[in-house]
Design an enzyme around this catalytic site. Structure first.
Site, PDB file in Angstrom:
ATOM      1  N   TYR A 114       0.779  -1.159  -0.198  1.00  0.00           N
ATOM      2  CA  TYR A 114      -0.072  -0.018   0.115  1.00  0.00           C
ATOM      3  C   TYR A 114       0.876   1.358   0.069  1.00  0.00           C
ATOM      4  O   TYR A 114       1.985   1.319   0.545  1.00  0.00           O
ATOM      5  CB  TYR A 114      -0.976  -0.083   1.260  1.00  0.00           C
ATOM      6  CG  TYR A 114      -1.942  -1.055   1.282  1.00  0.00           C
ATOM      7  CD1 TYR A 114      -3.253  -0.664   0.677  1.00  0.00           C
ATOM      8  CD2 TYR A 114      -1.786  -2.149   1.693  1.00  0.00           C
ATOM      9  CE1 TYR A 114      -4.087  -1.800   0.653  1.00  0.00           C
ATOM     10  CE2 TYR A 114      -2.719  -3.148   1.794  1.00  0.00           C
ATOM     11  CZ  TYR A 114      -4.124  -3.044   1.393  1.00  0.00           C
ATOM     12  OH  TYR A 114      -4.992  -3.646   1.382  1.00  0.00           O
ATOM     13  N   TYR A 154      -0.178 -10.378  -0.028  1.00  0.00           N
ATOM     14  CA  TYR A 154       0.881  -9.976   0.976  1.00  0.00           C
ATOM     15  C   TYR A 154       0.646 -10.852   2.275  1.00  0.00           C
ATOM     16  O   TYR A 154      -0.454 -11.165   2.742  1.00  0.00           O
ATOM     17  CB  TYR A 154       0.859  -8.446   1.284  1.00  0.00           C
ATOM     18  CG  TYR A 154      -0.563  -8.011   1.599  1.00  0.00           C
ATOM     19  CD1 TYR A 154      -0.875  -8.003   2.941  1.00  0.00           C
ATOM     20  CD2 TYR A 154      -1.555  -7.357   0.845  1.00  0.00           C
ATOM     21  CE1 TYR A 154      -1.922  -7.422   3.542  1.00  0.00           C
ATOM     22  CE2 TYR A 154      -2.493  -7.009   1.123  1.00  0.00           C
ATOM     23  CZ  TYR A 154      -2.915  -6.946   2.677  1.00  0.00           C
ATOM     24  OH  TYR A 154      -3.806  -6.533   3.185  1.00  0.00           O
ATOM     25  N   ARG A 164      -3.027 -12.739   2.669  1.00  0.00           N
ATOM     26  CA  ARG A 164      -4.139 -11.881   2.290  1.00  0.00           C
ATOM     27  C   ARG A 164      -4.278 -12.182   0.638  1.00  0.00           C
ATOM     28  O   ARG A 164      -3.097 -11.759   0.191  1.00  0.00           O
ATOM     29  CB  ARG A 164      -4.225 -10.458   2.580  1.00  0.00           C
ATOM     30  CG  ARG A 164      -4.198 -10.194   3.907  1.00  0.00           C
ATOM     31  CD  ARG A 164      -5.540  -9.190   4.387  1.00  0.00           C
ATOM     32  NE  ARG A 164      -6.675 -10.063   3.909  1.00  0.00           N
ATOM     33  CZ  ARG A 164      -7.897  -9.159   3.749  1.00  0.00           C
ATOM     34  NH1 ARG A 164      -7.735  -7.907   3.941  1.00  0.00           N
ATOM     35  NH2 ARG A 164      -8.863  -9.864   3.206  1.00  0.00           N
ATOM     36  N   HIS A 167      -7.136  -8.436  -3.188  1.00  0.00           N
ATOM     37  CA  HIS A 167      -8.468  -7.896  -2.662  1.00  0.00           C
ATOM     38  C   HIS A 167      -8.677  -6.167  -2.804  1.00  0.00           C
ATOM     39  O   HIS A 167      -7.579  -5.627  -2.874  1.00  0.00           O
ATOM     40  CB  HIS A 167      -8.731  -8.123  -1.276  1.00  0.00           C
ATOM     41  CG  HIS A 167      -7.969  -7.428  -0.465  1.00  0.00           C
ATOM     42  ND1 HIS A 167      -6.695  -8.254  -0.128  1.00  0.00           N
ATOM     43  CD2 HIS A 167      -8.144  -6.664   0.374  1.00  0.00           C
ATOM     44  CE1 HIS A 167      -6.061  -7.372   0.966  1.00  0.00           C
ATOM     45  NE2 HIS A 167      -6.982  -6.366   1.285  1.00  0.00           N
ATOM     46  N   HIS A 169     -10.479  -2.923  -1.461  1.00  0.00           N
ATOM     47  CA  HIS A 169     -11.574  -1.871  -0.502  1.00  0.00           C
ATOM     48  C   HIS A 169     -12.326  -1.144  -1.014  1.00  0.00           C
ATOM     49  O   HIS A 169     -11.803  -0.262  -1.759  1.00  0.00           O
ATOM     50  CB  HIS A 169     -10.626  -1.586   0.695  1.00  0.00           C
ATOM     51  CG  HIS A 169      -9.632  -2.301   1.368  1.00  0.00           C
ATOM     52  ND1 HIS A 169      -9.978  -2.999   2.409  1.00  0.00           N
ATOM     53  CD2 HIS A 169      -8.406  -2.661   0.911  1.00  0.00           C
ATOM     54  CE1 HIS A 169      -8.801  -3.569   2.830  1.00  0.00           C
ATOM     55  NE2 HIS A 169      -7.921  -3.570   1.904  1.00  0.00           N
TER      56      HIS A 169
END
Length: 243
Positions: A114, A154, A164, A167, A169
């Site tokens: 991120y 990640y 994870r 995906h 958000h």
């Protein structure tokens, strides 16, 4: 003297909007962050007021929209990764389109990192051409769309390491406070989905399926992009689970 009950007296004093298993289990086992960010007590029930039913208004004036192309924020500088297009509709509990809703998207880059200070300690590289967030306003049919890249998986830094899966958000702000939803979209068929503690925190299989995007045929999308459709239902028994 025994008082005969009327039909109104026999009604329950509360109505569950979701069937059992349709909401995620929180705190989520194996994910320490949910233990510190989840309320320890049940919510206090109170009558719904006018403020929850009719506002906030004119959100697009307060939250400027138009950031739909995350894959190429500046001309000639595309982000690294598989280019994808995500489109769908925001719907209410009766399947009607929610016009003028604010839809925000944020995600990791193709390397699973991120663009945020909280993710600064990992070895995964940043992409200088990818910020990873955008905001749009739904049209008259409740439609929205984003051009972006498919996020990478990640690892979660816990004692028992798990990963994870890719995906995205979503945050949706509808016409009232009651239509607020924060959720995630997962990609169909990803091998990490069954091992993800967040995805599997929704016990009901049908409810989990509402978190999965639908892949579109490449011939329908055209060259250059993979297409996915993802409708989001804000409330009711067919609501998209929050996560």
């Amino acid at each position: 003297m025994q008082v005969e009950k009327t039909p109104m007296d026999s009604l329950p004093d509360r109505f569950d909007p979701w069937p059992p298993g349709a909401q995620p289990v929180v705190p989520t086992p194996g994910y320490p962050g949910t233990f510190t960010h989840s309320p320890a007590e049940a919510p206090i029930r109170r009558p719904v007021g006018r403020g929850q039913l009719t506002g906030p208004l004119d959100l697009d004036r307060k939250l400027p929209c138009g950031e739909m192309n995350l894959a190429m924020a500046e001309p000639g500088r595309p982000a690294i990764g598989q280019l994808i297009h995500i489109a769908g509709r925001i719907l209410d509990e009766d399947g009607r389109p929610v016009r003028g809703a604010i839809v925000e998207l944020w995600q990791a880059n193709a390397a699973g990192r991120y663009f945020h200070p909280n993710d600064a300690m990992r070895d995964a590289p940043l992409d200088p051409n990818f910020i990873g967030n955008g905001r749009v306003r739904t049209d008259e049919e409740g439609g929205f769309g984003f051009f972006t890249v498919k996020p990478g998986a990640y690892p979660v830094p816990t004692k028992d390491v798990w990963w994870r899966p890719p995906h995205v958000h979503f945050s949706v702000i509808g016409p009232s406070s009651l239509s607020r939803l924060v959720t995630q979209m997962f990609f169909p068929g990803d091998p990490l989905n069954p091992f993800d503690h967040i995805f599997m925190a929704v016990p009901d299989e049908a409810a989990r399926a509402r978190l999965l995007a639908t892949a579109l045929p490449p011939a329908e999308v055209g060259a250059g992009w993979l297409g996915f459709r993802h409708d989001i239902v804000l409330r009711g028994r067919a609501a998209t689970p929050p996560c």
